[in-house]
Design an enzyme around this catalytic site. Structure first.
Site, short mmCIF file in Angstrom:
data_model
loop_
_atom_site.label_atom_id
_atom_site.label_comp_id
_atom_site.label_asym_id
_atom_site.label_seq_id
_atom_site.Cartn_x
_atom_site.Cartn_y
_atom_site.Cartn_z
N SER A 20 2.49 -4.54 -21.37
CA SER A 20 2.05 -4.21 -20.01
C SER A 20 1.08 -3.04 -20.01
O SER A 20 0.54 -2.68 -18.96
CB SER A 20 3.25 -3.91 -19.11
OG SER A 20 4.05 -2.88 -19.64
N ASN A 107 14.10 1.33 -17.69
CA ASN A 107 14.33 0.65 -16.41
C ASN A 107 14.33 1.63 -15.24
O ASN A 107 13.72 1.35 -14.20
CB ASN A 107 15.63 -0.15 -16.46
CG ASN A 107 15.58 -1.28 -17.48
OD1 ASN A 107 14.51 -1.57 -18.01
ND2 ASN A 107 16.72 -1.88 -17.77
N THR A 152 -11.51 -15.37 26.00
CA THR A 152 -10.33 -16.08 25.50
C THR A 152 -10.88 -17.42 25.01
O THR A 152 -11.84 -17.93 25.59
CB THR A 152 -9.26 -16.30 26.60
OG1 THR A 152 -9.83 -17.11 27.63
CG2 THR A 152 -8.78 -15.00 27.21
N HIS A 153 -10.31 -17.93 23.97
CA HIS A 153 -10.84 -19.15 23.31
C HIS A 153 -12.29 -18.97 22.89
O HIS A 153 -13.03 -19.94 22.78
CB HIS A 153 -10.72 -20.38 24.21
CG HIS A 153 -9.40 -20.53 24.89
ND1 HIS A 153 -8.37 -21.26 24.35
CD2 HIS A 153 -8.92 -20.00 26.05
CE1 HIS A 153 -7.32 -21.20 25.17
NE2 HIS A 153 -7.62 -20.44 26.19
N SER A 274 -31.27 -11.54 1.80
CA SER A 274 -31.26 -12.83 1.13
C SER A 274 -32.37 -12.85 0.10
O SER A 274 -33.44 -12.27 0.32
CB SER A 274 -31.49 -13.94 2.16
OG SER A 274 -31.99 -15.10 1.53
N LYS A 280 -33.49 -12.23 6.60
CA LYS A 280 -32.03 -12.18 6.69
C LYS A 280 -31.44 -10.79 6.48
O LYS A 280 -31.89 -10.02 5.65
CB LYS A 280 -31.40 -13.12 5.64
CG LYS A 280 -31.46 -14.59 5.97
CD LYS A 280 -30.81 -14.95 7.30
CE LYS A 280 -29.32 -15.09 7.19
NZ LYS A 280 -28.89 -16.18 6.32
N ASN A 282 -27.45 -9.93 6.11
CA ASN A 282 -26.15 -10.58 6.12
C ASN A 282 -24.99 -9.59 6.18
O ASN A 282 -25.04 -8.55 5.53
CB ASN A 282 -26.01 -11.47 4.89
CG ASN A 282 -26.98 -12.63 4.91
OD1 ASN A 282 -27.33 -13.14 5.97
ND2 ASN A 282 -27.44 -13.03 3.74
N GLU A 287 -17.72 -9.86 5.75
CA GLU A 287 -17.21 -11.14 5.23
C GLU A 287 -16.24 -10.92 4.08
O GLU A 287 -15.24 -11.64 3.93
CB GLU A 287 -18.38 -12.01 4.77
CG GLU A 287 -19.23 -12.52 5.93
CD GLU A 287 -20.51 -13.17 5.44
OE1 GLU A 287 -20.61 -14.39 5.52
OE2 GLU A 287 -21.41 -12.44 4.98
N TYR A 314 17.89 -5.44 -14.13
CA TYR A 314 16.48 -5.61 -14.50
C TYR A 314 16.25 -6.90 -15.29
O TYR A 314 17.04 -7.25 -16.16
CB TYR A 314 16.04 -4.41 -15.36
CG TYR A 314 14.62 -4.52 -15.87
CD1 TYR A 314 13.55 -4.07 -15.11
CD2 TYR A 314 14.34 -5.09 -17.12
CE1 TYR A 314 12.24 -4.19 -15.57
CE2 TYR A 314 13.04 -5.22 -17.58
CZ TYR A 314 12.00 -4.76 -16.80
OH TYR A 314 10.71 -4.87 -17.26
N GLN A 319 8.24 -6.87 -14.74
CA GLN A 319 7.04 -6.21 -15.26
C GLN A 319 5.78 -6.73 -14.55
O GLN A 319 4.79 -6.04 -14.45
CB GLN A 319 6.94 -6.45 -16.77
CG GLN A 319 5.73 -5.85 -17.44
CD GLN A 319 5.91 -5.77 -18.94
OE1 GLN A 319 6.61 -4.91 -19.45
NE2 GLN A 319 5.30 -6.69 -19.66
N LYS A 322 3.52 -5.12 -11.10
CA LYS A 322 2.45 -4.14 -10.92
C LYS A 322 1.07 -4.74 -10.62
O LYS A 322 0.38 -4.26 -9.69
CB LYS A 322 2.41 -3.20 -12.12
CG LYS A 322 3.59 -2.24 -12.12
CD LYS A 322 3.73 -1.50 -13.43
CE LYS A 322 4.98 -1.66 -14.22
NZ LYS A 322 5.86 -2.77 -14.04
N1 ARG Z 1 7.19 -2.26 -19.11
C1 ARG Z 1 8.42 -2.51 -18.44
C2 ARG Z 1 8.13 -2.82 -16.95
O1 ARG Z 1 7.05 -2.59 -16.53
C3 ARG Z 1 9.30 -1.33 -18.53
C4 ARG Z 1 10.74 -1.62 -18.51
C5 ARG Z 1 11.15 -2.36 -19.74
N2 ARG Z 1 12.56 -2.41 -19.89
C6 ARG Z 1 13.14 -3.22 -20.75
N3 ARG Z 1 14.39 -3.21 -20.83
N4 ARG Z 1 12.46 -4.03 -21.51
O2 ARG Z 1 8.96 -3.36 -16.25
#
Ligand code: ARG
Length: 413
Positions: A20, A107, A152-153, A274, A280, A282, A287, A314, A319, A322
């Site tokens: 990660s 964790n 409206t509409h 453009s 143009k 834009n 958008e 966990y 993971q 994120k």
């Molecule tokens: N890189 C892991 C995460 O983002 C960290 C936690 C990992 N824990 C484990 N028991 N493998 O969730």
């Protein structure tokens, strides 16, 4: 870091799917801050000696300085930001580094780091939305008396003012800010001390680490604390809801800027040209704000589906929490900034708006109301009479106030 019971190393595919670090390296500041808070507490509780505590704190400072200067190195073997930092700490200060992870697991560490990151994202969103509200209220003040057609509409309905219209978005943003504020309250508890899932036998001080990191209190249940990502979902839900508002505002500007409307001239700074049509201009920024809303909703969906059905505590699926949050936060910050600039720097063509308000019989409701108050006609009947007046005006190609009185009188005898 965990090879004691293993005979062979991970395969190339295992290393790649497991890593990660390519995305969680952005958590380095939160990771260092949480490690500092943790080891300071271990020292205060006598779990780690004063000397080792000082060495570790000093080493963490050096690691942070390296990250600041050169970025975070991406070694898949070290998996994530937590192991990358601990590994570098060991290289710099030797065996004392091994004491940092006492009474802690990745964790509770990642849950803490991620909460800190999302808390910053909430604070940034709130600051950005406050600036957007300021831009809205400023323009609304300038245009408190600028008449425009209300729709409206998307059909001309009744005259309103541009100030009235812009303040509708102020209200939406106020609700968005209250959603973020609400999410922040629930988020602001510290998972540290939950360890892997069951807490720890070491005599730690959870209140101390929570306070050091600016949390209101420690979390209450260790199983929940390491497997809860509600705070990330709360953030994404508030961001998704707000991005819907931003996309509606963006859409208004896109419509208003099109030549048949001509209600606004968008700022050059937020428009593009453009490559083939020289005339143009834009509304690309608007958008893209409209488009980004779709992606932000997609990020929310991604994390909801990741979390669905996960047993306690966990699981490594988490993971994947994120990337959608980081992606949404980036898109969201850009969207807020673009709409703030657009509201503030657009040239509002109030003459065109006023002209448009005179088309489409926007005052027909007022005529019906007038018949009720002045002639004591029941509203349903007044509505019917006014409909006939509009029909006549349409046939003659006239505005309501241009219809000759004799013609009007024929409608209702
Ligand atoms: N890189 C892991 C995460 O983002 C960290 C936690 C990992 N824990 C484990 N028991 N493998 O969730």
């Amino acid at each position: 870091m965990w090879g004691g019971r293993f005979e062979g190393g991970p395969s190339a595919i295992m290393r790649e799917i497991n890593a990660s670090i390519p995305f969680d390296k952005v958590l380095w500041q939160q990771d260092i801050a949480a490690s500092r808070a943790h080891v300071t507490m271990l020292g205060a509780q006598g779990i780690v000696s004063g000397e080792d505590t000082a060495t570790i704190l000093d080493g963490l400072g050096k690691v942070a300085a390296e990250y600041e200067a050169n970025g975070v190195p991406e070694d898949w073997d070290l998996e994530d930001i937590h192991m990358t930092t601990e590994n570098r700490l060991a290289e710099l200060i030797g065996p004392a580094a091994g004491r940092l992870h006492t009474a802690r697991s990745r964790n509770d560490q990642v849950a803490t780091d991620f909460r800190l990151w999302v808390r910053d994202a909430i604070d940034q969103a709130d600051a950005g939305l406050a600036a957007l509200q300021k831009a809205l209220v400023t323009q609304a003040g300038i245009h408190a008396d600028s008449i425009m057609p209300g729709f409206t509409h998307l059909q001309t309905a009744q005259p309103v003012t541009l100030g009235h219209h812009l303040m509708a978005y102020y209200e939406m943003v106020a609700r968005d800010r209250s959603r973020f504020a609400d999410a922040r309250v629930r988020l602001n508890k510290c998972p540290l001390g939950s360890a892997a899932l069951a807490g720890t036998g070491f005599p730690i001080d959870r209140v101390m680490t929570a306070e050091t990191l600016g949390f209101d209190s420690p979390t209450d249940n260790s199983l929940d604390a390491v497997s809860d990502r509600d705070f990330a979902l709360d953030y994404l839900m508030a961001a998704a809801q707000c991005s819907l508002h931003l996309s509606r505002l963006a859409e208004e500007f896109i419509i208003w800027a099109s030549q048949p409307f001509g209600f606004v001239r968008m700022p050059d700074t937020l428009s593009t040209g453009s490559s083939i049509m020289p005339q143009k201009k834009n509304p690309d920024a608007a958008e893209l704000v409209r488009g980004h809303a779709g992606r932000i909703v997609g990020c929310l969906t991604a994390l909801m589906v990741t979390m669905k059905g996960l047993p306690l505590a966990y699981s490594k699926d988490m993971q994947d929490d994120k990337p959608p949050v980081f992606e949404a936060a980036g898109l969201f910050a850009l969207s807020i900034a673009a709409m703030t600039g657009m509201v503030a720097d657009t040239a509002y063509r109030t003459d065109r708006m006023h002209q448009a308000a005179e088309l489409g019989y926007a005052t027909a409701t007022d005529l019906a109301d007038w018949l009720v108050t002045q002639a004591d006609i029941p509203f349903r009947e007044a509505h019917h009479i006014t409909g006939a007046v509009v029909k006549l005006a349409e046939q003659q190609g006239l505005a309501l106030d241009q219809l000759p009185l004799p013609d009007l009188s024929l409608i209702h005898i």
